[in-house]
Design a protein around this motif. Structure first.
Motif, PDB file in Angstrom:
ATOM      1  N   ILE A 244       0.832  -1.203   0.000  1.00 14.38           N
ATOM      2  CA  ILE A 244       0.000   0.000   0.000  1.00 14.38           C
ATOM      3  C   ILE A 244       0.870   1.257   0.000  1.00 14.38           C
ATOM      4  CG2 ILE A 244      -1.704   1.314   1.344  1.00 14.38           C
ATOM      5  CD1 ILE A 244      -2.781  -1.312   2.369  1.00 14.38           C
ATOM      6  N   SER A 245       2.043   1.169   0.625  1.00 22.17           N
ATOM      7  CA  SER A 245       2.930   2.328   0.728  1.00 22.17           C
ATOM      8  C   SER A 245       3.795   2.535  -0.505  1.00 22.17           C
ATOM      9  CB  SER A 245       3.849   2.171   1.957  1.00 22.17           C
ATOM     10  OG  SER A 245       3.091   2.041   3.135  1.00 22.17           O
ATOM     11  N   ILE A 246       3.779   1.583  -1.427  1.00 22.54           N
ATOM     12  CA  ILE A 246       4.674   1.665  -2.584  1.00 22.54           C
ATOM     13  C   ILE A 246       3.996   2.431  -3.717  1.00 22.54           C
ATOM     14  CG2 ILE A 246       5.867   0.323  -4.355  1.00 22.54           C
ATOM     15  CD1 ILE A 246       6.160  -1.898  -2.317  1.00 22.54           C
ATOM     16  N   PRO A 247       4.615   3.488  -4.235  1.00 21.18           N
ATOM     17  CA  PRO A 247       4.061   4.198  -5.400  1.00 21.18           C
ATOM     18  C   PRO A 247       3.919   3.231  -6.570  1.00 21.18           C
ATOM     19  CG  PRO A 247       5.841   5.446  -4.393  1.00 21.18           C
ATOM     20  CD  PRO A 247       5.870   4.102  -3.752  1.00 21.18           C
ATOM     21  N   SER A 248       2.704   3.104  -7.073  1.00 18.59           N
ATOM     22  CA  SER A 248       2.461   2.067  -8.072  1.00 18.59           C
ATOM     23  C   SER A 248       1.568   2.552  -9.214  1.00 18.59           C
ATOM     24  CB  SER A 248       1.810   0.845  -7.404  1.00 18.59           C
ATOM     25  OG  SER A 248       0.594   1.211  -6.806  1.00 18.59           O
ATOM     26  N   MET A 249       1.429   3.859  -9.336  1.00 22.61           N
ATOM     27  CA  MET A 249       0.649   4.369 -10.456  1.00 22.61           C
ATOM     28  C   MET A 249       1.309   5.650 -10.956  1.00 22.61           C
ATOM     29  SD  MET A 249      -2.712   5.992  -8.586  1.00 22.61           S
ATOM     30  CE  MET A 249      -3.269   6.716 -10.119  1.00 22.61           C
ATOM     31  N   GLN A 250       0.926   6.083 -12.122  1.00 25.11           N
ATOM     32  CA  GLN A 250       1.540   7.279 -12.684  1.00 25.11           C
ATOM     33  C   GLN A 250       0.843   8.530 -12.150  1.00 25.11           C
ATOM     34  OE1 GLN A 250       0.826   5.831 -16.634  1.00 25.11           O
ATOM     35  NE2 GLN A 250      -0.705   7.437 -17.058  1.00 25.11           N
TER      36      GLN A 250
END
Length: 396
Positions: A244-250
């Motif tokens: 959840i804490s990982i940036p995973s979208m642009q």
């Protein structure tokens, strides 16, 4: 009188000797006829032994019958009404105690079955109530009364099926954990940093089958299976909470780059300089979205960044969005992945409208591009854990 008595005795003796006279017996052995004789005394001796044996057997049977009748109370003295009532009251109290014990055993066993089911479901679906799963299992007694055993039988059957399902759920959970851990390693993150396996240990001591009955061994095997499943679920849950804490979208709808991460020629001085993020061009006022859940740690002007939004995502991960023309969120605001946080601009040290985007781990800038190319897997994990969110369209 004496002569008459002696005469009767003599007559009885003569009859006795006449009855036990020597007798000849003839039999055929298949080839010849053979004869043998049994003397009268021998016959009398055998008859006496037989009589004694029959008498002793009859005495034993009589004693056993008397004992059985005494135990059954048939021949006992009838108890008084008060004694009969007291005995009946004692029997009723015992029955009530058995029923209460059976109800409590069923309640505890049902609680175990429900918690096991919640654990299996959470491992397979990634959804579940942690408070329910992590609470201590209720202790149940391996030895129960006949009444309790009859009540518990259906629940025991359900638990047996759950044990078989637990093994399959654990295998599926381990596979999902390994896949998620592989995605984190591809981003340069160590899964072991975020996953703390529950501490367990101690010397191995096998079960003594001579002292443990079958039900005890079966219960211990079931508990061991669910303990192993709990460890798998715990690892997977901690790792997916990290996702959840990982940036995973642009952060923008249309993703292109005018400047990449790393050493580059400075646009103002023309000399080599470190670029801590990537530059994404776009029209003035283009919407900028948070790339992961977090808390806004800074929303305002900051040096060469111009108008900057800085989001702390937890687990040592943060993102920065620079050169904004407008900031839409405030300090300490909690934001969700895909939430609008600002508009693109050219404030600060900038040559034109664009977004300066950074990803930092433990305060150190890392290449954002792998995080922008995480694909569908991490996004699907985040959606499963926290539900669907908004945001820009996917990469085109």
């Amino acid at each position: 009188m004496a002569k008459a008595s002696n005469s009767k005795t003599a007559t009885a003796a003569q009859r006795f000797r006449a009855f036990f006279t020597t007798r000849d017996f003839i039999f055929h052995d298949g080839r010849d006829l053979k004869r043998f004789s049994i003397a009268g005394r021998t016959q009398a001796l055998l008859a006496g032994v037989g009589t004694v044996t029959v008498l002793f057997s009859a005495y034993g049977v009589a004693q056993a019958a008397v004992g059985a009748i005494a135990i059954s109370g048939v021949t006992g003295t009838p108890a008084s009404p008060e004694a009969q009532v007291a005995k009946m009251r004692e029997q009723v109290e015992k029955m009530q105690a058995d029923v209460a014990a059976a109800k409590e055993a069923a309640r505890l066993q049902a609680a175990r079955v429900e918690q096991h089911q919640a654990l299996i479901s959470a491992t397979l679906t990634g959804k579940g109530d942690r408070a329910v799963i992590e609470q201590p299992l209720p202790n149940t007694s391996a030895r129960t009364s006949a009444v309790a055993s009859e009540v518990l039988a259906p629940l025991k059957q359900v638990e047996a099926r759950q044990v078989a399902m637990a093994g399959k759920a654990r295998a599926a959970g381990e596979a999902r954990y390994n896949q998620t851990a592989g995605e984190l390693r591809r981003l340069g993150l160590s899964p072991e940093r975020y996953v703390k396996v529950p501490a367990m240990g101690g010397p191995y001591e096998p079960i003594d089958n001579d002292n443990a009955n079958g039900s005890d061994a079966s219960a211990e095997a079931a508990d061991a299976q669910f303990r192993a499943l709990f460890v798998t679920w715990k690892k997977l849950d901690m790792l997916e909470q990290t996702v959840i804490s990982i940036p995973s979208m642009q952060p923008v709808d249309k993703l292109t780059f005018t400047s990449n991460f790393g050493v580059r020629s400075d646009p103002f001085r023309g000399t080599a300089a470190m670029h801590a993020g990537v530059d994404i061009p776009g029209a003035l006022g283009t919407p900028i979205y948070a790339t992961a859940d977090g808390v806004v740690s800074h929303a305002g002007r900051q040096g060469g960044y111009g108008n900057l939004v800085q989001i702390n995502h937890g687990r040592g991960i943060e993102t920065r969005y620079g050169h904004l023309s407008k900031i839409i969120v405030a300090d300490n605001a909690r934001v969700k992945r895909g939430q609008l946080i600002g508009l693109m601009g050219s404030t600060g040290r900038s040559t034109g409208s664009h977004l300066h985007y950074e990803v930092r781990v433990d305060g150190k800038a890392v290449n954002p591009i792998p995080f922008l190319q995480t694909g569908e897997y991490l996004a699907s994990v985040q959606d499963r854990v926290q539900g669907g969110v908004g945001g820009p369209a996917k990469n085109k």
